[in-house]
Design an enzyme around this catalytic site. Structure first.
Site, PDB file in Angstrom:
ATOM      1  N   GLN A 253      -7.525  -3.904   2.174  1.00 56.36           N
ATOM      2  CA  GLN A 253      -6.257  -4.049   1.458  1.00 56.36           C
ATOM      3  C   GLN A 253      -5.588  -5.382   1.792  1.00 56.36           C
ATOM      4  OE1 GLN A 253      -4.636  -0.378   2.977  1.00 56.36           O
ATOM      5  NE2 GLN A 253      -5.017   0.724   1.067  1.00 56.36           N
TER       6      GLN A 253
ATOM      7  N   SER B 145      -1.702   1.299  11.777  1.00 60.75           N
ATOM      8  CA  SER B 145      -1.929   2.243  10.682  1.00 60.75           C
ATOM      9  C   SER B 145      -1.511   3.660  11.053  1.00 60.75           C
ATOM     10  CB  SER B 145      -3.412   2.253  10.284  1.00 60.75           C
ATOM     11  OG  SER B 145      -3.792   1.013   9.740  1.00 60.75           O
TER      12      SER B 145
ATOM     13  N   THR C 113       0.860  -1.185   0.000  1.00 58.39           N
ATOM     14  CA  THR C 113       0.000   0.000   0.000  1.00 58.39           C
ATOM     15  C   THR C 113       0.894   1.233   0.000  1.00 58.39           C
ATOM     16  OG1 THR C 113      -0.113   0.353   2.405  1.00 58.39           O
ATOM     17  CG2 THR C 113      -1.586  -1.316   1.471  1.00 58.39           C
ATOM     18  N   CYS C 114       0.277   2.415   0.053  1.00 56.78           N
ATOM     19  CA  CYS C 114       1.086   3.635   0.056  1.00 56.78           C
ATOM     20  C   CYS C 114       1.885   3.770   1.345  1.00 56.78           C
ATOM     21  CB  CYS C 114       0.202   4.862  -0.145  1.00 56.78           C
ATOM     22  SG  CYS C 114      -1.095   5.051   1.100  1.00 56.78           S
TER      23      CYS C 114
ATOM     24  N   ARG D 181       2.852   0.948   3.392  1.00 53.34           N
ATOM     25  CA  ARG D 181       3.625  -0.231   3.788  1.00 53.34           C
ATOM     26  C   ARG D 181       3.798  -1.188   2.625  1.00 53.34           C
ATOM     27  NH1 ARG D 181       2.204  -2.188   8.444  1.00 53.34           N
ATOM     28  NH2 ARG D 181       0.827  -0.445   8.980  1.00 53.34           N
TER      29      ARG D 181
ATOM     30  N   GLY E 193     -14.571  22.860  -4.078  1.00 50.68           N
ATOM     31  CA  GLY E 193     -13.240  22.294  -4.272  1.00 50.68           C
ATOM     32  C   GLY E 193     -13.365  20.872  -4.797  1.00 50.68           C
TER      33      GLY E 193
END
Length: 418
Positions: A120, A109, A49-50, A52, A189
């Site tokens: 994930q 996390s 993942t981003c 780990r 936004g």
């Protein structure tokens, strides 16, 4: 057989290293094939993942095991071994099981208790199950981690409180409005925070979402994903009266929503209340808006206070969650040890059955030749007894000769003599 967990994460490695160690979905199968080609690796799961990259492995113990696996990881990604070693963690057996359970439960996390990591981990397991798992113990470890994560969610409050700005904004909206299914939300936004807010709102079935952004193209992709309408920033003044909730997060140096704009909207709404959540820095909503009757304005600082309070609650829940992980790890390791004993039991039973079949065959042959049945049966019983107690007898004699009272006690206990 040994269970391993090794890798890097947001606590041990900067993003510059993490992005070099990641495994993309397109290359995952080849990476797993290469990993399983290593002689010591029996089965593996790759979690990337981003925050780990981790390898969960079942391996055969050998000399220089750690060096061999680090070398494979470095060769695969073209890394310097020393750079990786500084950030790499290595967990074995009990610690590997505990680590996976903590990861799946959100205890390891960046955002404590975040639920996305479980999905994930499940995906990593499913991807690796396509011919790369190979080992029942590894599969059981992952299945157990899923049930532990569910138990942590069910029995603790670790996921009950918002600890991100986006989640806190949505939680605030749900607290003020009894049901989001009857409200219209204006999102100002289209950056990452607004994306998260929009997805949270979609999950809670908000009646209507409108996205106002400087560039229509960027907002369009998000709008298609969440089923929203896109308008220009210049349209906000005209459309503001439709919104029950306004959540704004832009990079504008000046306020986008002024006091006069909100006053006109409230008048058109016949003073029905409006919730305005300004999570931009600098602020998108003029602070004076908060002084208007029926306009409830919250800034990013207000949300941070909510988040800090909720984070303290999550930390308290994490203590309870850690106890669950510790208990479940002990139970899994007991099962693992039982599996190891099962193989020994199967071998011992198979050996005993071979002796029985051999001696029974000889006894039947003797009976067919007309021998005395009583003598043949007594001879069979005597030989069967001698063959079956031969190995335990030798072990008892050796323990006695060695003066090994502890071993003698264990043997007597296992034979039911104590």
């Amino acid at each position: 057989m040994t269970l391993l967990a090794l890798g890097i994460n947001h606590k041990t490695a900067p993003v510059a290293l993490r992005e070099r160690v990641t495994f993309s979905p397109e290359t995952l199968d080849k990476a797993l094939e290469s990993l399983l080609a290593q002689p010591m690796v029996q089965g593996g799961v790759v979690l990337s993942t981003c925050n780990r990259t981790e390898l969960y492995l079942s391996v055969e113990e050998q000399d220089n095991l750690q060096e061999a696996l680090i070398r494979w990881l470095c060769n695969y990604h073209g890394l310097n071994e020393e750079d990786l070693r500084k950030s790499l963690y290595w967990h074995q057996d009990n610690d590997a099981v505990s680590h996976l359970m903590r990861v799946a439960s959100g205890l390891d996390s960046l955002v404590l208790g975040e639920p996305q990591i479980l999905g994930q981990v499940k995906k990593a397991f499913a991807d690796s199950s396509r011919g790369h798992l190979n080992v029942s113990e590894l599969e059981r470890m992952f299945q157990k981690s899923f049930s532990v994560a569910k138990r942590v969610r069910t029995e603790t409050d670790i996921g009950a409180s918002a600890v991100s700005v986006a989640f806190a904004a949505c939680t605030l909206a749900r607290q003020i409005f009894e049901s989001l299914s009857s409200v219209t939300v204006l999102l100002v936004g289209a950056g990452e925070t607004i994306e998260l807010v929009a997805r949270h709102l979609r999950e809670h079935h908000v009646r209507k979402m409108v996205i106002a952004n400087r560039t229509r193209e960027r907002a369009q992709a998000l709008a298609e994903e969440v089923g929203a309408e896109v308008i220009a920033l210049s349209d906000i003044d005209e459309r503001l009266k439709e919104a029950d909730i306004i959540i704004s997060s832009t990079a504008s140096p000046l306020p986008i929503i002024g006091k006069g704009m909100v006053e006109r909207a409230l008048k058109a709404r016949r003073n029905q209340p409006m919730l305005l959540v300004d999570i931009a820095v600098p602020r998108d909503v003029e602070p004076e808006v908060g002084k208007l009757a029926n306009a409830y304005l919250y800034s990013v600082d207000d949300l941070q206070n909510i988040i800090q309070h909720n984070l303290a609650q999550r930390k308290a829940a994490a203590v309870q969650a850690e106890s669950i992980v510790e208990q479940e790890t002990s139970e899994f390791m007991a099962w693992l040890r039982a599996q190891s004993a099962s193989e020994t039991i199967r071998e011992y039973r198979s050996q005993s059955e071979q002796v029985r079949e051999e001696l029974t065959a000889k006894a039947l042959a003797a009976l067919e030749q007309g021998g005395d049945a009583q003598e043949i049966m007594q001879d069979l019983a005597r030989k069967l007894t001698n063959r079956l107690i031969h190995a335990p007898t030798k072990s008892l004699q050796q323990a006695a000769r060695d003066g090994d009272d502890e071993r003698l006690h264990i043997l007597r206990n296992s034979l039911g003599l104590e």
